[in-house]
Design an enzyme around this catalytic site. Structure first.
Site, PDB file in Angstrom:
ATOM      1  N   HIS A 206       1.577  -1.198   0.172  1.00  0.00           N
ATOM      2  CA  HIS A 206      -0.104   0.019   0.346  1.00  0.00           C
ATOM      3  C   HIS A 206       0.848   1.118   0.432  1.00  0.00           C
ATOM      4  O   HIS A 206       0.419   2.550  -0.154  1.00  0.00           O
ATOM      5  CB  HIS A 206      -0.594   0.129   1.008  1.00  0.00           C
ATOM      6  CG  HIS A 206      -0.303   0.202   2.370  1.00  0.00           C
ATOM      7  ND1 HIS A 206       0.235  -0.376   3.323  1.00  0.00           N
ATOM      8  CD2 HIS A 206      -0.149   1.052   3.009  1.00  0.00           C
ATOM      9  CE1 HIS A 206       1.265  -0.295   4.681  1.00  0.00           C
ATOM     10  NE2 HIS A 206       0.472   0.885   4.475  1.00  0.00           N
TER      11      HIS A 206
HETATM   12  C1  UD1 Z   1      -2.000   5.935   5.753  1.00  0.00           C
HETATM   13  C2  UD1 Z   1      -0.627   5.983   6.617  1.00  0.00           C
HETATM   14  C3  UD1 Z   1       0.900   5.073   6.335  1.00  0.00           C
HETATM   15  C4  UD1 Z   1      -0.193   3.636   6.603  1.00  0.00           C
HETATM   16  C5  UD1 Z   1      -1.692   3.220   6.268  1.00  0.00           C
HETATM   17  C6  UD1 Z   1      -2.033   1.733   6.855  1.00  0.00           C
HETATM   18  C7  UD1 Z   1      -0.451   8.224   5.781  1.00  0.00           C
HETATM   19  C8  UD1 Z   1      -0.013   9.653   5.408  1.00  0.00           C
HETATM   20  N1  UD1 Z   1      -0.554   6.802   5.391  1.00  0.00           N
HETATM   21  O1  UD1 Z   1      -1.847   5.235   4.445  1.00  0.00           O
HETATM   22  O2  UD1 Z   1       0.829   5.393   6.546  1.00  0.00           O
HETATM   23  O3  UD1 Z   1       1.204   2.632   6.587  1.00  0.00           O
HETATM   24  O4  UD1 Z   1      -2.969   4.287   6.299  1.00  0.00           O
HETATM   25  O5  UD1 Z   1      -3.531   1.084   6.366  1.00  0.00           O
HETATM   26  O6  UD1 Z   1      -1.570   8.754   7.142  1.00  0.00           O
HETATM   27  N2  UD1 Z   1      -9.472   4.365   1.901  1.00  0.00           N
HETATM   28  C9  UD1 Z   1     -10.485   3.592   1.419  1.00  0.00           C
HETATM   29  N3  UD1 Z   1     -10.675   4.036   2.949  1.00  0.00           N
HETATM   30  C10 UD1 Z   1     -10.691   3.554   3.705  1.00  0.00           C
HETATM   31  C11 UD1 Z   1      -9.362   4.397   4.324  1.00  0.00           C
HETATM   32  C12 UD1 Z   1      -9.143   4.797   2.934  1.00  0.00           C
HETATM   33  O7  UD1 Z   1     -11.095   3.447   0.774  1.00  0.00           O
HETATM   34  O8  UD1 Z   1     -11.169   3.025   5.163  1.00  0.00           O
HETATM   35  C13 UD1 Z   1      -9.004   4.524   0.243  1.00  0.00           C
HETATM   36  C14 UD1 Z   1      -9.411   6.153   0.169  1.00  0.00           C
HETATM   37  O9  UD1 Z   1      -9.358   6.502  -1.602  1.00  0.00           O
HETATM   38  C15 UD1 Z   1      -7.837   6.962   0.046  1.00  0.00           C
HETATM   39  C16 UD1 Z   1      -6.898   5.792   0.121  1.00  0.00           C
HETATM   40  O10 UD1 Z   1      -7.406   4.539  -0.028  1.00  0.00           O
HETATM   41  O11 UD1 Z   1      -7.885   8.247  -0.421  1.00  0.00           O
HETATM   42  C17 UD1 Z   1      -5.503   6.492   0.868  1.00  0.00           C
HETATM   43  O12 UD1 Z   1      -5.911   6.383   2.009  1.00  0.00           O
HETATM   44  P1  UD1 Z   1      -4.853   6.800   3.505  1.00  0.00           P
HETATM   45  O13 UD1 Z   1      -5.332   7.217   4.321  1.00  0.00           O
HETATM   46  O14 UD1 Z   1      -4.705   8.457   2.691  1.00  0.00           O
HETATM   47  O15 UD1 Z   1      -3.822   6.504   2.949  1.00  0.00           O
HETATM   48  P2  UD1 Z   1      -3.090   4.810   3.442  1.00  0.00           P
HETATM   49  O16 UD1 Z   1      -2.673   5.148   1.708  1.00  0.00           O
HETATM   50  O17 UD1 Z   1      -4.490   4.686   3.542  1.00  0.00           O
HETATM   51  N1  UDP Z   2      -3.714  -6.095   8.559  1.00  0.00           N
HETATM   52  C1  UDP Z   2      -4.957  -6.325   8.919  1.00  0.00           C
HETATM   53  N2  UDP Z   2      -5.658  -7.411   7.727  1.00  0.00           N
HETATM   54  C2  UDP Z   2      -5.023  -6.908   5.877  1.00  0.00           C
HETATM   55  C3  UDP Z   2      -3.903  -6.857   5.961  1.00  0.00           C
HETATM   56  C4  UDP Z   2      -3.172  -6.033   7.608  1.00  0.00           C
HETATM   57  O1  UDP Z   2      -5.622  -6.900  10.114  1.00  0.00           O
HETATM   58  O2  UDP Z   2      -5.631  -6.944   5.711  1.00  0.00           O
HETATM   59  C5  UDP Z   2      -2.720  -5.523   9.447  1.00  0.00           C
HETATM   60  C6  UDP Z   2      -1.177  -6.201   9.813  1.00  0.00           C
HETATM   61  O3  UDP Z   2      -1.026  -8.219  10.436  1.00  0.00           O
HETATM   62  C7  UDP Z   2      -1.168  -5.227  11.118  1.00  0.00           C
HETATM   63  C8  UDP Z   2      -1.525  -3.985  10.291  1.00  0.00           C
HETATM   64  O4  UDP Z   2      -2.866  -4.112   9.906  1.00  0.00           O
HETATM   65  O5  UDP Z   2      -1.104  -5.287  12.232  1.00  0.00           O
HETATM   66  C9  UDP Z   2      -0.353  -3.409   9.720  1.00  0.00           C
HETATM   67  O6  UDP Z   2      -0.955  -2.692   8.816  1.00  0.00           O
HETATM   68  P1  UDP Z   2      -0.790  -1.313   7.438  1.00  0.00           P
HETATM   69  O7  UDP Z   2       0.075  -1.929   6.835  1.00  0.00           O
HETATM   70  O8  UDP Z   2      -2.185  -1.231   7.352  1.00  0.00           O
HETATM   71  O9  UDP Z   2       0.380  -0.397   7.897  1.00  0.00           O
HETATM   72  P2  UDP Z   2       2.099   0.217   7.978  1.00  0.00           P
HETATM   73  O10 UDP Z   2       1.941  -0.962   9.237  1.00  0.00           O
HETATM   74  O11 UDP Z   2       2.442   0.150   6.809  1.00  0.00           O
HETATM   75  O12 UDP Z   2       2.284   1.249   8.654  1.00  0.00           O
END
Ligand code: UD1
Ligand code: UDP
Length: 369
Positions: A206
């Site tokens: 992601h």
């Molecule tokens: C965010 C964090 C990242 C973290 C990740 C965990 C920042 C800058 N990034 O990235 O560090 O590793 O979360 O998963 O804070 N979206 C949905 N549904 C949701 C949430 C998001 O559809 O419930 C989609 C939207 O199109 C959104 C995109 O995902 O624009 C990205 O979501 P966003 O929270 O901005 O960043 P992540 O890539 O999830």
């Molecule tokens: N995770 C989850 N379901 C998924 C993918 C990840 O529960 O389908 C959990 C995983 O075990 C870990 C956390 O989400 O605890 C990691 O989140 P993510 O990779 O989104 O964020 P990051 O750690 O890179 O910020």
């Protein structure tokens, strides 16, 4: 009674605040208000974690939602400011490195409320990653810096932090893992896809630096397709990645492939179950690098750097380049048993949150006059 305001906004935040919430609730000297910033809002990215981690409904919901970095950060700040003014907490506790983390820390600090950062001091030294900016900026203004590994303390001291505010306490994400490991083992999620334990690769992706660049995303998807010629894979797709793959024209390489199980983002127990029985986890996640180290499962991290070096030095993690051949090679090595075994990082024992609760209560308690 010390009033803590505990803030979370994204999937990994929820997994980190779970043990903090429970440890604060058990501590006689602490009371907690739980705030959800709304950064992640889909049921599969949010509600399922509150349910499975046995957390109550948050006391306060903000509506940060999705948007540009500035929009998302600003929305959290604008909506959190009146909450902090009204609640008057003794400390605001933030976790990890997401936009909600920094937004909450900055809002609290401008209102002269002390900030505690859990998972402080991690550094990738790559300032093109939004998380790195959030880490550096949050640590710069925090009053309590709770670290997960030795390198973090070195970074904080190099940035001029006093050792009086740095506390090495272990890893709250691993507290959750320890608490729910047995429950997850019983789930046997691989049975759902009719797979044998240790025969499959689990994928997550992601990070914008991979999925937002079409040429990099293509290397990744082609690497996955190569692995699928010989081995099954399970790919719970993050919403950001789903939309990028669909836009890229690469979707058919995965969707039409019987050996690739494409699924929605999974609940914590289902994902933990798949992770503990995987032959290899291929990822760009931060938290997954740590969890695989504790589970002793091979982890290939498709990144140029990691802010979690102990997972490489001590654990089962290895950095691999974003190249089709390197991805395929990692799968071959792991699935044929040629991967390092690793051991447990110091203090990743399931008790980090209790240590943090005790330190906060001690440091913030006002002596009777
Ligand atoms: C965010 C964090 C990242 C973290 C990740 C965990 C920042 C800058 N990034 O990235 O560090 O590793 O979360 O998963 O804070 N979206 C949905 N549904 C949701 C949430 C998001 O559809 O419930 C989609 C939207 O199109 C959104 C995109 O995902 O624009 C990205 O979501 P966003 O929270 O901005 O960043 P992540 O890539 O999830
Ligand atoms: N995770 C989850 N379901 C998924 C993918 C990840 O529960 O389908 C959990 C995983 O075990 C870990 C956390 O989400 O605890 C990691 O989140 P993510 O990779 O989104 O964020 P990051 O750690 O890179 O910020």
């Amino acid at each position: 009674m010390i009033h803590t305001l505990l803030v979370a906004g994204t999937r990994p935040n929820f997994i980190k605040i779970g043990p903090l919430y429970h440890a604060f609730a058990k501590h006689d000297g602490l009371e907690t208000t739980l705030v959800h910033t709304g950064q992640h809002y889909d049921a599969a990215m949010s509600d399922v974690f509150f349910d499975q981690l046995e957390l109550p409904e948050p006391d306060i919901f903000l509506s940060s939602g999705s948007g540009t970095h500035a929009t998302q950060t600003a929305r959290v700040m604008m909506e959190l400011e009146p909450v902090i003014i009204e609640q008057r907490p003794d400390v605001v506790v933030v976790v990890g490195d997401v936009n909600s983390t920094f937004a909450a820390a900055l809002t609290a600090k401008k209102l002269h409320v002390p900030v505690a950062h859990v998972e402080a001091g991690l550094r990738s030294f790559d300032r093109r990653m939004p998380e790195e900016i959030n880490r550096v900026a949050t640590d710069a203004i925090s009053d309590f810096l709770f670290t997960t590994e030795a390198a973090a303390e070195v970074h904080l001291k190099n940035e001029g932090k006093s050792e009086d505010i740095i506390f090495f306490c272990g890893n709250v994400m691993i507290d959750s893992l320890r608490r729910f490991q047995d429950k997850a083992r019983a789930v046997r999620q691989h049975d759902v896809y009719d797979l044998r334990a240790k025969s499959y690769v689990l994928l997550t992706a992601h990070r914008p630096e991979m999925v937002d660049h079409p040429e990099k995303l293509e290397q990744f998807v082609r690497g996955v397709a190569q692995i699928s010629n010989d081995h099954p894979l399970v790919f719970p797709i993050h919403p950001r990645t789903l939309s990028r793959i669909k836009d890229s024209g690469l979707w058919d390489l995965l969707d039409g492939n019987q050996n690739v199980h494409l699924v929605e983002p999974l609940g914590y127990l289902e994902f933990l179950s798949l992770m503990m029985d995987a032959g290899l986890v291929l990822t760009d996640s931060g938290g997954v690098q740590e969890e695989t180290t504790v589970l002793g499962v091979p982890c290939a991290t498709i990144r140029d750097n990691t802010e979690r070096p102990c997972t490489i030095d001590v654990g089962t993690n290895e950095l691999i380049p974003l190249e089709t051949d390197a991805i395929k090679d990692a799968a071959e090595r792991a699935l044929s048993g040629k991967w390092k075994k690793g051991s447990l990082p110091e203090l990743w024992d399931g008790h980090a949150a209790e240590r943090i609760a005790a330190i906060l209560a001690d440091e913030l308690s006002v002596p009777a006059s």
